[in-house]
Design a protein around this motif. Structure first.
Motif, mmCIF file in Angstrom:
data_model
loop_
_atom_site.group_PDB
_atom_site.id
_atom_site.type_symbol
_atom_site.label_atom_id
_atom_site.label_comp_id
_atom_site.label_asym_id
_atom_site.label_seq_id
_atom_site.Cartn_x
_atom_site.Cartn_y
_atom_site.Cartn_z
ATOM 1 N N GLY A 101 9.950 3.799 -3.168
ATOM 2 C CA GLY A 101 8.791 2.994 -2.842
ATOM 3 C C GLY A 101 8.888 2.269 -1.511
ATOM 4 N N LEU A 102 10.082 2.214 -0.936
ATOM 5 C CA LEU A 102 10.270 1.518 0.342
ATOM 6 C C LEU A 102 10.240 2.461 1.529
ATOM 7 C CD1 LEU A 102 13.223 -0.827 -0.712
ATOM 8 C CD2 LEU A 102 10.773 -1.318 -0.776
ATOM 9 N N MET A 103 10.366 3.764 1.283
ATOM 10 C CA MET A 103 10.590 4.717 2.371
ATOM 11 C C MET A 103 9.465 4.723 3.401
ATOM 12 S SD MET A 103 12.144 8.045 0.442
ATOM 13 C CE MET A 103 13.762 8.024 -0.337
ATOM 14 N N ASP A 104 8.240 4.973 2.930
ATOM 15 C CA ASP A 104 7.138 5.140 3.875
ATOM 16 C C ASP A 104 6.818 3.846 4.600
ATOM 17 O OD1 ASP A 104 5.997 8.028 3.434
ATOM 18 O OD2 ASP A 104 6.413 7.251 1.442
ATOM 19 N N GLY A 105 6.908 2.719 3.881
ATOM 20 C CA GLY A 105 6.672 1.439 4.529
ATOM 21 C C GLY A 105 7.695 1.149 5.611
ATOM 22 N N THR A 113 20.114 -3.061 0.640
ATOM 23 C CA THR A 113 20.834 -3.163 -0.633
ATOM 24 C C THR A 113 20.135 -2.344 -1.714
ATOM 25 O OG1 THR A 113 21.610 -5.376 -0.046
ATOM 26 C CG2 THR A 113 21.695 -4.759 -2.369
ATOM 27 N N ILE A 114 18.804 -2.472 -1.802
ATOM 28 C CA ILE A 114 18.055 -1.725 -2.818
ATOM 29 C C ILE A 114 18.263 -0.229 -2.639
ATOM 30 C CG2 ILE A 114 15.752 -1.190 -3.687
ATOM 31 C CD1 ILE A 114 14.907 -4.018 -2.854
ATOM 32 N N CYS A 115 18.150 0.231 -1.399
ATOM 33 C CA CYS A 115 18.275 1.669 -1.146
ATOM 34 C C CYS A 115 19.699 2.166 -1.399
ATOM 35 C CB CYS A 115 17.863 1.982 0.294
ATOM 36 S SG CYS A 115 16.119 1.652 0.646
ATOM 37 N N ALA A 156 0.828 -1.206 0.000
ATOM 38 C CA ALA A 156 0.000 0.000 0.000
ATOM 39 C C ALA A 156 0.863 1.257 0.000
ATOM 40 C CB ALA A 156 -0.929 -0.005 1.215
ATOM 41 N N PHE A 157 1.917 1.250 0.805
ATOM 42 C CA PHE A 157 2.774 2.430 0.855
ATOM 43 C C PHE A 157 3.638 2.545 -0.399
ATOM 44 C CE2 PHE A 157 1.492 2.626 5.257
ATOM 45 C CZ PHE A 157 1.475 3.995 5.493
ATOM 46 N N SER A 158 3.837 1.435 -1.104
ATOM 47 C CA SER A 158 4.496 1.521 -2.405
ATOM 48 C C SER A 158 3.607 2.272 -3.392
ATOM 49 C CB SER A 158 4.806 0.120 -2.946
ATOM 50 O OG SER A 158 5.757 -0.533 -2.140
ATOM 51 N N PHE A 159 2.275 2.017 -3.328
ATOM 52 C CA PHE A 159 1.340 2.786 -4.143
ATOM 53 C C PHE A 159 1.372 4.260 -3.768
ATOM 54 C CE2 PHE A 159 -0.785 -1.290 -5.118
ATOM 55 C CZ PHE A 159 -0.959 -1.128 -6.490
ATOM 56 N N LEU A 160 1.507 4.531 -2.464
ATOM 57 C CA LEU A 160 1.595 5.922 -2.029
ATOM 58 C C LEU A 160 2.831 6.593 -2.625
ATOM 59 C CD1 LEU A 160 0.246 8.037 -0.187
ATOM 60 C CD2 LEU A 160 1.714 7.238 1.667
ATOM 61 N N GLY A 161 3.955 5.869 -2.619
ATOM 62 C CA GLY A 161 5.157 6.405 -3.249
ATOM 63 C C GLY A 161 4.979 6.619 -4.739
ATOM 64 N N THR A 162 4.239 5.696 -5.379
ATOM 65 C CA THR A 162 3.990 5.837 -6.808
ATOM 66 C C THR A 162 3.125 7.047 -7.105
ATOM 67 O OG1 THR A 162 4.175 3.446 -7.110
ATOM 68 C CG2 THR A 162 3.062 4.672 -8.841
ATOM 69 N N SER A 163 2.165 7.346 -6.213
ATOM 70 C CA SER A 163 1.326 8.528 -6.427
ATOM 71 C C SER A 163 2.163 9.799 -6.380
ATOM 72 C CB SER A 163 0.206 8.587 -5.386
ATOM 73 O OG SER A 163 0.716 8.850 -4.101
ATOM 74 N N PHE A 164 3.161 9.816 -5.491
ATOM 75 C CA PHE A 164 4.113 10.931 -5.508
ATOM 76 C C PHE A 164 4.846 10.969 -6.847
ATOM 77 C CE2 PHE A 164 4.872 13.481 -1.754
ATOM 78 C CZ PHE A 164 4.086 12.872 -0.795
ATOM 79 N N GLY A 210 9.142 -2.459 -4.282
ATOM 80 C CA GLY A 210 8.358 -3.132 -3.257
ATOM 81 C C GLY A 210 8.308 -4.634 -3.477
ATOM 82 N N GLN A 211 8.243 -5.050 -4.740
ATOM 83 C CA GLN A 211 8.267 -6.488 -5.041
ATOM 84 C C GLN A 211 9.661 -7.072 -4.839
ATOM 85 O OE1 GLN A 211 5.479 -8.237 -5.797
ATOM 86 N NE2 GLN A 211 4.347 -6.316 -5.507
ATOM 87 N N LEU A 212 10.688 -6.348 -5.241
ATOM 88 C CA LEU A 212 12.066 -6.834 -5.086
ATOM 89 C C LEU A 212 12.442 -7.034 -3.626
ATOM 90 C CD1 LEU A 212 14.012 -4.708 -7.742
ATOM 91 C CD2 LEU A 212 13.511 -7.154 -7.824
ATOM 92 N N ALA A 213 11.805 -6.250 -2.735
ATOM 93 C CA ALA A 213 12.125 -6.347 -1.313
ATOM 94 C C ALA A 213 11.788 -7.714 -0.732
ATOM 95 C CB ALA A 213 11.396 -5.259 -0.534
ATOM 96 N N ARG A 214 11.006 -8.520 -1.469
ATOM 97 C CA ARG A 214 10.738 -9.883 -1.008
ATOM 98 C C ARG A 214 11.989 -10.752 -1.067
ATOM 99 N NH1 ARG A 214 5.103 -11.414 -4.207
ATOM 100 N NH2 ARG A 214 3.781 -9.735 -3.338
#
Length: 510
Positions: A375-379, A333-335, A139-147, A323-327
Motif C-alpha cells: 500500500g505504500l509503494m505507489d505513493g 520499517t514497515i516495508c 488515494a494510492f493506498s486505495f489503488l494498491g488495495t484495488s490490486f 497507509g495509516q501506520l505510516a503516520r
C-alpha cells in the motif's frame, strides 16, 4: 494544455474509482490465465515455451511499455492515454477470447499488456494531479488495495467462471471491468499534461523495449535449448548492448524518459528495489502455485482458487492499514519488516507437506508480509519527483516492478526446470530426456510427461517436482531477505526528507 486546478472532493473520488477499476483488471488478467493454463493448453495446444508465453507475453509488453506510456501521458494528455489504453485492452481481450490457436492467443496477450501499460500509466499519473500530501498517499493506498482485490478474488473468480462457462469467460470479465472504468473516466477525469513536455524520447523507449524483450526471451529459451546455445547467447548479448545504448541515450537527450540523476538519491534507489521486491517473494507464486495445485496435485480450479485467496487475501485490508501506520511508523520499517515476514512464510511453505489445510498458514504469512509494503509503494514512487512529472515517476516505478516480475518469472521457471531435471536424473530417467521432461513438467502436465518417460511413473514425477519446488522456495526466501535489507537502508537514509520532492535537473544535449 497546462495543468488544471484540483477538482472537488466528490469528483476526485470518482476519478479514484475509475482508476481503481482499471487497475483491478491487471491482476485479474495476470492470474486468470494461470488458473486456466491446463484448459488453454488442452483447447489451443502449444509447446511448453508457447504456454510460458501465455503469462510472459502480457508481463513483457506491460513492463516494457510502462515507461514510454508514462512519458506519453505527461506529453499528450493523461486522460487521453488512459482511455486509449482501455480501448486497446478491451479489443485485445476479445481477440484473445476468439483466438484459434496458442500463437494468436499469445499475440493478443501481448496487446493486452500494451493496453494495460497505457491505462495504468495514464490513470495513475492523472490520479497524482487530483490529490496532495497525505491524501495522495491515501488515494494510492486505495489503488494498491484495488490490486489486492484483483489478486485475492482473481483465482477463485476465474476458477468459478472456468467451471461454469469455460476459460474464455475470464476474458469477458476483464473486458467488462475495463469498459466500466473507461465510461466513468470519460465523465470524471480532467485532461492534464506536463506544460514543459517535449517530443517523446523514442530512442530511449525503443532501446529499453528491445533490451527487455531480448533478456526475457533469452531466459525463457535457455531451459529448452541450453545456456550455451548460440541463439540464447546472442539474445543475452543483445540485451546488454541495448541496455547500454539506453543509458547512453538517456544521458544525452534534453528530456529523458528516465532521469538517471535520480539514482543519486538513496530514497529513489530504495523505492526501485521496493518495486522489485514482490517479484520473487509473491508474484511468481501467483503463476506457479495454480500450476502446482491443479496440474501436479490434481485439485479443481475452485479449490486452487480458494487456496490462492489465503495468499492474496491480506492485500484486501493491509495496504490501507499500512497507509495509516505510516503516520507513526517510518515506511522504511514497515516495508523492511513486511518483506522479512514474507521470507519467513516462504521458508515455512518449503517445509510444509502439500496438504491443503497445512498450506493455509504459510500462504497467509507470505500474503501479510507482502501486503504491508504494497500500500505504500505507489505513493512513495510519485513522491520522489515533482507532480508535473508524475507520469514519469509512475512509469519508472511500475516498469521496474513489472519488468522485474516478467524477468523473475522467466528466471524462476528456468530455475525450477533445472531443479526438477536434477531430481529426475537419479530416478531412472536418461540424461537426454531430463531437460525436456522437466520443461514439460513445470507446466503442470504430469500425464504427457509420464508418456514420454516410461521409466518414471506419475508418482516419481510428482515427487521430483515437489522436491524441486521446495528448493526453489528457499532460494526465493534468500532473495527476499536481501531485497528487504536494501529497501530498509535506502528508504531509511531518505527518511529525513520523506515529504520533500526531489528536484529534477534538466539534462543538456550533447
Amino acid at each position: 494544455m497546462t495543468l488544471q486546478t484540483t477538482t472537488g472532493p466528490t469528483a476526485r473520488w470518482l476519478v479514484l474509482l475509475s482508476v481503481c477499476l482499471a487497475a483491478m483488471t491487471m491482476p485479474l488478467t495476470f492470474t486468470g490465465p494461470a488458473v486456466a493454463l491446463s484448459r488453454i493448453a488442452a483447447d489451443l495446444g502449444g509447446s511448453p515455451i508457447a504456454l510460458n508465453w501465455v503469462t510472459n507475453a502480457f508481463m513483457l509488453t506491460f513492463g516494457a511499455g510502462l515507461m514510454a506510456s508514462g512519458a506519453l501521458a505527461d506529453n499528450h494528455g493523461r486522460k487521453r492515454v488512459f482511455l486509449a489504453g482501455l480501448c486497446l485492452f478491451v479489443v485485445a481481450s476479445l481477440g484473445a477470447m476468439l483466438a484459434p490457436d496458442i500463437a494468436w492467443f499469445d499475440m493478443f496477450r501481448a496487446a493486452q499488456g500494451i493496453g494495460s501499460a497505457l491505462a495504468f500509466a495514464g490513470g495513475a499519473s492523472a490520479l497524482a494531479q487530483e490529490f496532495e500530501g497525505p491524501l495522495r498517499l491515501r488515494a494510492f493506498s486505495f489503488l494498491g488495495t484495488s490490486f489486492g482485490i484483483g489478486l485475492a478474488f482473481g483465482p477463485i473468480a476465474s476458477g468459478l467462471l472456468i467451471s461454469a462457462f469455460g476459460w474464455r469467460s475470464i476474458l469477458v470479465l476483464v473486458a467488462v471491468l475495463a469498459i466500466a472504468a473507461a465510461a466513468l473516466g470519460l465523465r470524471t477525469i480532467r485532461e492534464s499534461r506536463d506544460p514543459d513536455a517535449t517530443v517523446l524520447d523514442w530512442a530511449g523507449a525503443g532501446t529499453f523495449t528491445i533490451a527487455l524483450a531480448a533478456l526475457t526471451y533469452g531466459v525463457l529459451q535457455a531451459p529448452q535449448v541450453g545456456w550455451t546455445d548460440p541463439v540464447v547467447i546472442a539474445l543475452l548479448v543483445a540485451a546488454v548492448l541495448f541496455f547500454a545504448a539506453f543509458i547512453i541515450v538517456e544521458r544525452r537527450v534534453r528530456r529523458p524518459m528516465l532521469d538517471l540523476t535520480l539514482f543519486r538519491f538513496p530514497r529513489f534507489v530504495g523505492v526501485q528495489f521496493l518495486a522489485a521486491a514482490p517479484a520473487y517473494g509473491f508474484v511468481v507464486l501467483l503463476v506457479l502455485l495454480p500450476i502446482r495445485f491443479i496440474g501436479i496435485q490434481g485439485m479443481s480450479e475452485v479449490k486452487a482458487g480458494q487456496l490462492m485467496i489465503c495468499l492474496s487475501g491480506p492485500l484486501l485490508i493491509l495496504p490501507l492499514l499500512a497507509g495509516q501506520l505510516a503516520r507513526w511508523i517510518a515506511p522504511a520499517t514497515i516495508c523492511g519488516v513486511g518483506l522479512l515476514i514474507a521470507a519467513a512464510g516462504l521458508v515455512w511453505l518449503s517445509l510444509t507437506p502439500p496438504v491443503a489445510v497445512a498450506l493455509v498458514a504459510p500462504l497467509m504469512l507470505i500474503g501479510v508480509g507482502i501486503a504491508l509494503p504494497w500500500g505504500l509503494m505507489d505513493g512513495l514512487a510519485v513522491s520522489v519527483v515533482p507532480k508535473e512529472r508524475a507520469g514519469m515517476a509512475v512509469g519508472i516505478f511500475n516498469t521496474t516492478r513489472v519488468a522485474c516480475e516478467g524477468v523473475a518469472l522467466a528466471i524462476v521457471m528456468a530455475t525450477l526446470s533445472g531443479f526438477t531435471a536434477t531430481q529426475l536424473a537419479p530416478r531412472g530417467v536418461s540424461s537426454a530426456d531430463t531437460a525436456a521432461a522437466a520443461q514439460l513438467l513445470v507446466t503442470g502436465n504430469v500425464g504427457e510427461t509420464a508418456q514420454h518417460l516410461p521409466l518414471a511413473n506419475a508418482g516419481v514425477l510428482v515427487q521430483a517436482y515437489e522436491t524441486a519446488f521446495d528448493r526453489l522456495l528457499v532460494v526465493l526466501a534468500v532473495i527476499t531477505i536481501a531485497t528487504a535489507l536494501v529497501v530498509f537502508l535506502g528508504l531509511r537514509r531518505g527518511s529525513a526528507t520523506e515529504h520533500e520532492t526531489v528536484s529534477l535537473p534538466v539534462c543538456q544535449e550533447g
